[in-house]
Write a protein that holds these residues in place. Structure first.
Motif, PDB file in Angstrom:
ATOM      1  N   ASP A   1      57.569  63.877   5.079  1.00  0.00           N
ATOM      2  CA  ASP A   1      57.329  65.298   5.367  1.00  0.00           C
ATOM      3  C   ASP A   1      55.799  65.574   4.747  1.00  0.00           C
ATOM      4  O   ASP A   1      55.215  66.664   5.234  1.00  0.00           O
ATOM      5  CB  ASP A   1      58.145  66.274   4.449  1.00  0.00           C
ATOM      6  CG  ASP A   1      59.550  66.113   5.078  1.00  0.00           C
ATOM      7  OD1 ASP A   1      59.679  65.810   6.163  1.00  0.00           O
ATOM      8  OD2 ASP A   1      60.534  66.386   4.300  1.00  0.00           O
TER       9      ASP A   1
ATOM     10  N   ARG B   1      50.909  64.585   6.944  1.00  0.00           N
ATOM     11  CA  ARG B   1      49.635  65.617   7.010  1.00  0.00           C
ATOM     12  C   ARG B   1      48.746  65.637   6.186  1.00  0.00           C
ATOM     13  O   ARG B   1      48.036  66.548   5.802  1.00  0.00           O
ATOM     14  CB  ARG B   1      50.541  67.049   6.778  1.00  0.00           C
ATOM     15  CG  ARG B   1      51.615  67.100   7.932  1.00  0.00           C
ATOM     16  CD  ARG B   1      52.311  68.555   8.074  1.00  0.00           C
ATOM     17  NE  ARG B   1      53.516  68.339   8.911  1.00  0.00           N
ATOM     18  CZ  ARG B   1      53.178  68.253  10.337  1.00  0.00           C
ATOM     19  NH1 ARG B   1      52.013  68.522  10.766  1.00  0.00           N
ATOM     20  NH2 ARG B   1      53.991  68.320  11.070  1.00  0.00           N
TER      21      ARG B   1
ATOM     22  N   GLU C   1      60.078  74.945   8.627  1.00  0.00           N
ATOM     23  CA  GLU C   1      59.035  74.291   9.218  1.00  0.00           C
ATOM     24  C   GLU C   1      59.191  73.560  10.111  1.00  0.00           C
ATOM     25  O   GLU C   1      58.157  73.269  11.306  1.00  0.00           O
ATOM     26  CB  GLU C   1      58.675  73.486   7.854  1.00  0.00           C
ATOM     27  CG  GLU C   1      57.690  72.507   7.985  1.00  0.00           C
ATOM     28  CD  GLU C   1      58.116  71.129   8.608  1.00  0.00           C
ATOM     29  OE1 GLU C   1      57.383  70.307   9.240  1.00  0.00           O
ATOM     30  OE2 GLU C   1      59.691  70.957   8.270  1.00  0.00           O
TER      31      GLU C   1
ATOM     32  N   ILE D   1      58.081  74.622  14.029  1.00  0.00           N
ATOM     33  CA  ILE D   1      56.772  75.024  14.456  1.00  0.00           C
ATOM     34  C   ILE D   1      56.397  74.093  15.702  1.00  0.00           C
ATOM     35  O   ILE D   1      56.460  72.726  15.658  1.00  0.00           O
ATOM     36  CB  ILE D   1      55.595  74.714  13.163  1.00  0.00           C
ATOM     37  CG1 ILE D   1      56.256  75.585  12.117  1.00  0.00           C
ATOM     38  CG2 ILE D   1      54.367  74.824  13.755  1.00  0.00           C
ATOM     39  CD1 ILE D   1      55.285  75.355  10.934  1.00  0.00           C
TER      40      ILE D   1
ATOM     41  N   HIS E   1      52.072  73.642   8.409  1.00  0.00           N
ATOM     42  CA  HIS E   1      53.512  73.175   7.997  1.00  0.00           C
ATOM     43  C   HIS E   1      53.979  73.406   6.621  1.00  0.00           C
ATOM     44  O   HIS E   1      55.067  73.668   6.040  1.00  0.00           O
ATOM     45  CB  HIS E   1      54.002  71.882   8.535  1.00  0.00           C
ATOM     46  CG  HIS E   1      54.009  71.652  10.043  1.00  0.00           C
ATOM     47  ND1 HIS E   1      55.159  71.281  10.423  1.00  0.00           N
ATOM     48  CD2 HIS E   1      53.076  71.772  10.947  1.00  0.00           C
ATOM     49  CE1 HIS E   1      55.044  71.333  11.659  1.00  0.00           C
ATOM     50  NE2 HIS E   1      53.736  71.568  12.321  1.00  0.00           N
ATOM     51  N   SER E   2      52.714  73.252   5.874  1.00  0.00           N
ATOM     52  CA  SER E   2      52.944  73.240   4.190  1.00  0.00           C
ATOM     53  C   SER E   2      51.991  73.926   3.770  1.00  0.00           C
ATOM     54  O   SER E   2      50.727  73.976   4.080  1.00  0.00           O
ATOM     55  CB  SER E   2      53.139  71.926   3.788  1.00  0.00           C
ATOM     56  OG  SER E   2      52.783  71.819   2.443  1.00  0.00           O
TER      57      SER E   2
ATOM     58  N   ARG F   1      61.991  73.592   0.853  1.00  0.00           N
ATOM     59  CA  ARG F   1      62.264  73.406   2.090  1.00  0.00           C
ATOM     60  C   ARG F   1      63.929  73.099   1.942  1.00  0.00           C
ATOM     61  O   ARG F   1      64.497  72.840   0.932  1.00  0.00           O
ATOM     62  CB  ARG F   1      61.481  72.023   2.644  1.00  0.00           C
ATOM     63  CG  ARG F   1      59.832  72.346   2.713  1.00  0.00           C
ATOM     64  CD  ARG F   1      59.420  71.576   3.955  1.00  0.00           C
ATOM     65  NE  ARG F   1      58.049  71.408   4.010  1.00  0.00           N
ATOM     66  CZ  ARG F   1      57.265  70.747   4.624  1.00  0.00           C
ATOM     67  NH1 ARG F   1      57.826  69.769   5.321  1.00  0.00           N
ATOM     68  NH2 ARG F   1      56.200  70.907   4.919  1.00  0.00           N
TER      69      ARG F   1
ATOM     70  N   THR G   1      66.736  72.604   9.619  1.00  0.00           N
ATOM     71  CA  THR G   1      66.061  71.354  10.314  1.00  0.00           C
ATOM     72  C   THR G   1      67.134  70.420  10.812  1.00  0.00           C
ATOM     73  O   THR G   1      66.930  70.158  11.901  1.00  0.00           O
ATOM     74  CB  THR G   1      65.357  70.791   9.073  1.00  0.00           C
ATOM     75  OG1 THR G   1      64.462  71.626   8.381  1.00  0.00           O
ATOM     76  CG2 THR G   1      64.764  69.380   9.876  1.00  0.00           C
TER      77      THR G   1
ATOM     78  N   ASN H   1      57.700  79.612  17.236  1.00  0.00           N
ATOM     79  CA  ASN H   1      57.601  78.508  16.290  1.00  0.00           C
ATOM     80  C   ASN H   1      58.845  78.722  15.140  1.00  0.00           C
ATOM     81  O   ASN H   1      58.671  78.398  14.199  1.00  0.00           O
ATOM     82  CB  ASN H   1      56.288  78.663  15.492  1.00  0.00           C
ATOM     83  CG  ASN H   1      55.173  78.262  16.367  1.00  0.00           C
ATOM     84  OD1 ASN H   1      54.913  77.391  17.000  1.00  0.00           O
ATOM     85  ND2 ASN H   1      54.202  79.420  16.620  1.00  0.00           N
TER      86      ASN H   1
END
Ligand SMILES: *Cc1c(COP(=O)(O)O)cnc(C)c1O
Length: 409
Positions: free
Chosen positions: A89, A93, A218, A221, A228-229, A244, A249, A343
Motif C-alpha cells: 500500500d 508510492r 483510497e 481513485i 492516495h495517502s 484505511r 476496498t 474517484n
C-alpha cells in the motif's frame, strides 16, 4: 449512585439511517407491491473475491487443528499483514513505513472513533461539512464538542464543502488543534488535489495541528493526480494519522479488518510544552483496550495483496465504478448537477429546483421507488443535496436510473 456520562445525552437521538428506514417502511405499507431499490446506505453488495475466500477457508482449517491453532494474536496485528501493508500500500508510492507504525484493527470506524482518546478533552476540532458522522459523535461522547446551537456544535469548526467552493474546504483563519479530513470523501464522493492537501499539511506543521486522515476509499481513485495517502505530502509524517479499511476496498464490511498508521515522528505537546510521540501511546491504548483482529480476517486481508487477490479486488471496484459512471451520465443527461463518482463510489446530487434534501428524498421514493440518503443528514452544508451510492447490483442501478428518467422527463 452511578452517574451517567451525560455527554451521551447531548447526541441527537435521531439516527439518520433509522429515520430513512422509518420513511421507507411507511411507504412500503401504503405501496405493498412497489419494488423499492435502495441506493441509500453505504454498504457493498458484491461477494468476497475467490482469493480472499480461499485464504479464509485455509485459516479456518488451521484453527481446527492442534498444531496450527491460534489464540490471542499480537494486539497490533500479525507481522505478515503489517509487512504486506507497508510493502503493497505504501512502498510503491515512495512512502517508507516501518511495520511498527501500522496498527491492524477491526475496521476503520473503531479507530476513527477511538483515536481522539489520545488528545485532551479541551482540544478544538475542525471538520469538513458535510461529514462522516463518527468524527463528531465520538467527540461529543467525551465532551469535546460542546453544545448544539442551530444544528452545529459550539466547539467544532465547520468547513463547508459545497458546489460554490467546488468542495474545497477553506483553511481556517485561526488555529484548530485537530482536523478531520476524509478523501475520497464520504458523503460527497469528491477528492482533494495534492496541492490542496499540501496546504493542509503546511497549516498543520505551522499551527501544531494534528490531522486525522480517513482514506477508506483510497482504492477507488482513478485519476493519476489524486493523492492516495497523506504521506505523499512532505512533512505529513510529523502531523498526520491515516486510517484505511478493507471494507470498501475488498467487501470486508462483514469480515472486519482495517488499519491505522501512526508514524514515529508524530508528536503532540503536554501542557508544559514537552513533545510526546503518539505511536507508543496508541500502542499502549490498543494493548489495554483491544485484543487484536481475528486471525481469519487478517489472513483474508493479506490475500488481497496476492497477484490474484489484487486482480480480483480491482474487478469488483471497476464494477462499482462502472455503476457510478452510468449513473453520473444518466443524471447529467437529465440536466441534474452531479458531483463525485469519478474517484469514489458516491454521487452527490444537487436536488433539482433547489428543494430540500428530505423533500427530494420523499419525491424520489414516491415517484421512482428509489431510496437515497438526504445530504442534510451529514451536516448543515449537505442541505439541498442527496447522496446516491454506486454499491448496488448493476441491474438495480440501471433500473433506478430508468425510473428516474421516466419520472423527470
Ligand atoms: C465505510 C467507512 C469507513 C470504514 O468503516 P469500517 O469500520 O472499516 O467498515 C471509514 N470511514 C468512512 C468515511 C467510511 O465511509
Amino acid at each position: 449512585m452511578a452517574l451517567v456520562n451525560e455527554h451521551f445525552l447531548k447526541l441527537p437521538n435521531n439516527y439518520l439511517f433509522a429515520d430513512i428506514a422509518k420513511k421507507v417502511n411507511a411507504f412500503k405499507v401504503s405501496h405493498p407491491h412497489a419494488n423499492v431499490i435502495s441506493l441509500g446506505i453505504g454498504d457493498v453488495t458484491q461477494p468476497l473475491c475467490p482469493a480472499v475466500l480461499e485464504a479464509m477457508h485455509k485459516a479456518v482449517e488451521e484453527m481446527g487443528s492442534k498444531d496450527s491453532f491460534r489464540g490471542y494474536g499480537p494486539e497490533q496485528g500479525y507481522a505478515f499483514l503489517r509487512e504486506a501493508i507497508v510493502k503493497n500500500d505504501y512502498l510503491p508510492r515512495g512512502i517508507h513505513l516501518d511495520p511498527s507504525e501500522v496498527f491492524v484493527n477491526d475496521g476503520a470506524k473503531s479507530d476513527t472513533g477511538n483515536i481522539q482518546e489520545l488528545v485532551r478533552w479541551d482540544n478544538s476540532i475542525g471538520v469538513t461539512d458535510p461529514i462522516y458522522p463518527v468524527y463528531i459523535d465520538s467527540n461529543v461522547m467525551i465532551g469535546r464538542a460542546g453544545v448544539v446551537q442551530d444544528g452545529k456544535w459550539s466547539n467544532v469548526v465547520y468547513m463547508p464543502c459545497t458546489a460554490e467552493n467546488n468542495f474545497t474546504p477553506q483553511i481556517p483563519d485561526r488555529r484548530v488543534d485537530i482536523i478531520y479530513l476524509c478523501y475520497p470523501n464520504n458523503p460527497t464522493g469528491t477528492v482533494i488535489s495534492k496541492e490542496e492537501l499540501r496546504k493542509w499539511v503546511n497549516y498543520a506543521l505551522k499551527n501544531d495541528t494534528l490531522i486525522f486522515y480517513d482514506a477508506a476509499y483510497e482504492a477507488y481513485i482513478r485519476e493519476d493526480h489524486v493523492p492516495h495517502s497523506i504521506y505523499e505530502i512532505k512533512g505529513a509524517r510529523k502531523v498526520a494519522i491515516e486510517f484505511r479499511s478493507y471494507s470498501k476496498t475488498a467487501g470486508f464490511t462483514g469480515v472486519r479488518c482495517g488499519y491505522t498508521v501512526v508514524p514515529k515522528e508524530l508528536t503532540a505537546a503536554t501542557i508544559s510544552g514537552e513533545r510526546v510521540p503518539l505511536n507508543p501511546l496508541w500502542n499502549r491504548r490498543q494493548c489495554t483496550k483491544f485484543n487484536g483482529t481475528s486471525y481469519i480476517s487478517q489472513k483474508a486481508a493479506e490475500a488481497t495483496y496476492s497477484p490474484e487477490g489484487k486482480e480480483q479486488v480491482k474487478e469488483v471496484i471497476d464494477y462499482y465504478m462502472t455503476n457510478a459512471e452510468m449513473m453520473r451520465n444518466t443524471l447529467t443527461s437529465l440536466g441534474i448537477q452531479v458531483f463525485g463518482g469519478k474517484n469514489a463510489p458516491y454521487l452527490w446530487v444537487k436536488t433539482p429546483d433547489g428543494s430540500g434534501s428530505w423533500r427530494f428524498f420523499e419525491q424520489l421514493l414516491y415517484n421512482a421507488h428509489v431510496v437515497c440518503t438526504p445530504g442534510v443528514g451529514f451536516g448543515p452544508s449537505g442541505e439541498g443535496y442527496i447522496r446516491l451510492t454506486a454499491f448496488g447490483d448493476r441491474n438495480n442501478c440501471e433500473e433506478a436510473m430508468e425510473r428516474l428518467t421516466k419520472w423527470l422527463k
